[in-house]
Each structure stands twice: as C-alpha cells, then as structure tokens.
Design an enzyme around this catalytic site. Structure first.
Site, short mmCIF file in Angstrom:
data_model
loop_
_atom_site.label_atom_id
_atom_site.label_comp_id
_atom_site.label_asym_id
_atom_site.label_seq_id
_atom_site.Cartn_x
_atom_site.Cartn_y
_atom_site.Cartn_z
N ALA A 45 0.80 -1.23 -0.09
CA ALA A 45 0.05 0.00 0.08
C ALA A 45 0.71 1.38 -0.01
CB ALA A 45 -1.09 0.30 1.23
N THR A 46 2.02 1.22 0.45
CA THR A 46 2.89 2.34 0.60
C THR A 46 3.37 2.85 -0.92
OG1 THR A 46 3.96 1.91 2.67
CG2 THR A 46 5.14 3.32 1.02
N ASN A 68 -6.18 3.22 10.10
CA ASN A 68 -5.49 2.20 10.78
C ASN A 68 -5.14 2.30 12.37
OD1 ASN A 68 -4.15 4.41 9.32
ND2 ASN A 68 -2.39 3.65 10.95
N GLN A 101 -7.10 -1.03 5.11
CA GLN A 101 -7.33 -1.68 6.45
C GLN A 101 -8.70 -2.08 6.00
OE1 GLN A 101 -6.02 -2.23 9.23
NE2 GLN A 101 -3.96 -1.30 9.14
N ALA A 121 -1.50 -6.96 0.57
CA ALA A 121 -1.71 -8.27 0.85
C ALA A 121 -1.58 -8.69 2.47
CB ALA A 121 -0.83 -9.39 0.20
N HIS A 122 -0.67 -8.07 3.06
CA HIS A 122 -0.23 -8.38 4.43
C HIS A 122 -1.12 -8.00 5.53
CE1 HIS A 122 1.88 -4.81 6.42
NE2 HIS A 122 2.00 -4.48 5.46
N CYS A 170 7.30 7.11 20.32
CA CYS A 170 8.37 7.42 21.14
C CYS A 170 9.70 8.20 20.42
CB CYS A 170 8.93 6.40 22.24
SG CYS A 170 8.83 6.69 23.95
#
Ligand SMILES: *Cc1c(COP(=O)(O)O)cnc(C)c1O
Length: 395
Positions: A71-72, A151, A179, A200-201, A326
């Site tokens: 997707a990126t 997400n 998502q 896919a992931h 963080c």
C-alpha cells in the site's frame, strides 16, 4: 507465545496462502514476461488468475489492477502519478489529516514540486465532513484522497458521499483501503472511487505485495509511473512481477471473498466482549473514534491516568500498539489522536487493539484480565490519577 492483538500492523499469512505460493518459489520459477516458452506462460497464467481474484474482491475488471509492492507504493503511485500526469489540468489536491504516512509524505513531496495540498480536519470522532470537502474544492482541484478505514482508530469514512461531491466537481477520487479490503464490503463502483490502494499483508497474505486499482472508463485518468523500466503493468509499474507473491495476494483475496462476513461477525463479538469487560471493570476508559462507523476488529481506548507506553511495557504477554510514538524523550500522541482534538491525558493513554481471524474468546478474556490488573496497578502508582469519586470536577 504472546497473544497477538496487533492485526492493523500486519496479519499472519494464512496457511492456505502459503500452500498456494509454494510451487512458485521453485518448480514454477518462470518470468511472467517471458513470452517464448512454457515457464513464462505458466507464470503469466498464475499472475493473471491472481489478478482476477483481486479484481473480483473489489468489484473491478482485472485490467484495472496494477500490482505493486504494497500500500505504501500504491499510495505513492496514485498520488504522485495522478498529480504529475494531470499538471496542466490543475495543481490542487485534497486529503485528510488522519491519513497514513504513506499518503501524507508523498503529499508533502508534491508541495515541494509546487502543488497545493489541503488537509481536511476530522471531527472529534475521526470523520471527515463532506461540507468541508465541498468548501475546499476549487477550479484547480485534480484529486481527492481520503482513506477508507483508519489504521489507528478504525473509523470508516463516508466514501460514497465524498465520491459524489468529488465527481460532481470533476476531480478524481483515490482511497487508501489497506485496512478495509477483506474486512468490509469493498466495491469500487459502490464506493465511487477511481483509484484504490490495497496490500496483501493486512489480509492474511504475504508482505511486500499489493495493488493499485485504476479505473479504466475515465478517459482523463492518467497515471505517470514512479518506476521506469520494462513497461510492465501497462507502463504504470515496471519491474519483474514476484509471481509467488502475486499468487499469494490472489489466494488471500479469494479466501477473503468467501469468508470476510463470517470473520467480521466473529471478530465483532470478540471486540464487543473486550470493550464490555474493560468498560465495566475499569473507570475512565474512553473509546477513540466513532462508536458505530468503525471496522469490526478495532478498538482504540484511552485509559486515563495511564501512559500507553507504560501499559504496553507492563504487558509483554500481549502484542498491542499505542497511539503515541516515542520519537523523543517525551512520548508524543500520534497525528491521528491529535486530530481528534482530545486533551493530553486522553491522547497519551491511547492503546490500539486489533483483533483478527484467529483470536479466541479465551485470549480476549486473558487480555481483559491482564489489562484490568495492570491499569489498576499503574494508576495506583500515578500522581496523575485520582479516584473519580474524589475528583468529580475532572473532565
Ligand atoms: C499498512 C498500511 C499502509 C502501508 O502498507 P504497506 O503494504 O505496509 O506498505 C498504508 N495505509 C494504511 C492505512 C495501512 O494500514
């Protein structure tokens, strides 16, 4: 093994997906672009069968599917590709403050190239207001990009309404559906999208594989490539196709098409069970994001008086994410939680639960028990926390 409740980050590959991919690492190793021998033909056949499965799941034509690395890449290709190919038609793009970084960062890059970008705010429940979109559209707007499911907070944006306004205006509409595909009904015509990113992931397929849907019957829809080379994928994405990964995505889409409704019902029961327990056994737990317009597997909760980071550290048995990063000495609330306009305590206490296909009731009960215990322990130690009864004025 820790309990995995971080399915927005990634999902395990379904064993049926692994089985489908297996022959394509070894015996069936051909290059799908080799036109002169059987190795290539068989690879091409497998790739095209996978393309059909992806298209079927989202109500598209296989010729509208461009394979990518995830997707990126799909988001980068959609945004950079449409903007650069349509420069003479306009220079303005509209998106939303709560998008994934893989949308926000290419938009920032486009600003460097001279494009104007409007980032719509969201309401306190995370939804875009269509009137804000209407007001932002101008004569030079070429593209609107609003994600389907967020997400972090799981909210479902009103894509059909956004699409209607965008189309009336003559602009193109892209959505990041990483998502939502495999979790909700995703149909490109019903949603009214011209471009759609998926990966896919996030749907029990392999990492490093995705697709961009590009509507065909829009003569003005041109997408400039971001990778130049052999002219694969109708010139939009050069590079030898990873046949095994394509097959894996196809199989994951096929399974999702058959099972997403059953999965979603189960996951919803688990989610409601978790929310029910936490909200009755603990005070001052807040749900972030719209209470109804949200995907089944998501809960994003703020435990007032507890920092999310501290809670995650106290719960090594559970795989969770916090809504803060963080990156500096002080934890910073994520851009999504900040966009909801909620105050500090609520933002710093945001924890994301992502329930998936394989989670069980016993796991949910174990997580609820651990959380209640740890939240109470951390609150007892915290100078920020006072029993609600003793501090009725706190808002
Ligand atoms: C995971 C995710 C991405 C990135 O997908 P990759 O395939 O990991 O590059 C983009 N957008 C959203 C909303 C995501 O959840």
């Amino acid at each position: 093994m820790p309990i995995y409740l971080d399915h927005h980050s990634t999902t395990p590959c379904d064993p049926r997906v692994v089985d489908a991919m297996a022959p394509y690492w070894t015996r069936e190793f051909g290059n799908a672009a080799s036109r002169t021998h059987a190795f290539g033909w068989r690879a091409e056949e497998a790739v095209e069968a996978a393309r059909e499965e992806v298209a079927r799941l989202i109500g598209a034509d296989p010729r509208e599917i461009v394979f990518t690395s995830g997707a990126t890449e799909s988001n980068n290709l959609a945004l950079l590709g449409v903007a650069r190919a349509n420069r003479e038609r306009g220079d303005h793009i509209i998106s939303c403050q709560t998008e994934h970084r893989s949308v926000l960062d290419p938009l920032a890059a486009l600003e460097q190239e001279g494009f104007r970008v409007t980032r719509l705010a969201v309401d306190a429940e995370g939804l875009v207001d269509v009137d804000d979109l209407r007001a932002a559209l101008d004569g030079r707007t070429i593209l609107v990009s609003v994600m389907h499911v967020n997400n972090e907070i799981g909210v479902v944006q009103p894509l059909p309404e956004i699409a209607r306004v965008t189309r009336e205006h003559g602009a193109l509409f892209h959505t990041d559906a990483a998502q939502s595909v495999g979790k909700l009904r995703v149909d490109v015509d019903r949603l009214g999208v011209d471009l759609l990113s998926l990966t896919a992931h996030k749907l029990y397929g392999p990492k490093g594989m995705g697709a961009l849907y590009v509507r065909r019957r829009r003569p003005v829809l041109r997408v400039a490539p971001i990778l130049y080379g052999g002219g694969h994928e109708r010139g939009m994405r050069s590079g030898t196709l990873p046949v095994a990964l394509c097959v894996g995505l196809g199989r994951a889409c096929q399974i999702a098409g058959q099972e997403w409704e059953t999965d979603a019902k189960r996951v919803l029961l688990l989610r409601d069970r978790l929310w029910q327990r936490l909200s009755t056994e603990l005070d001052e737990v807040w749900l972030n994001g719209h209470p109804e317009n949200r995907v089944a597997g998501n809960l994003n909760l703020s435990f007032i008086g507890v920092e999310a980071q501290a809670l995650l550290v106290a719960l090594p048995e559970v795989a969770l994410s916090s809504g803060s990063a963080c990156t500096s000495a002080q934890p910073q609330p994520s851009h999504v939680i900040r966009a909801l306009g909620r105050g500090g305590a609520r933002a710093l206490g945001a924890v994301r639960f992502g329930i998936g296909r394989a989670n069980t009731e016993a796991e949910i009960d174990a997580v609820a028990e651990l959380l209640v215990e740890q939240v109470e322990r951390l609150r007892a130690m915290s100078p920020l926390w006072h029993e609600p009864a003793r501090a009725p004025s706190r808002s």
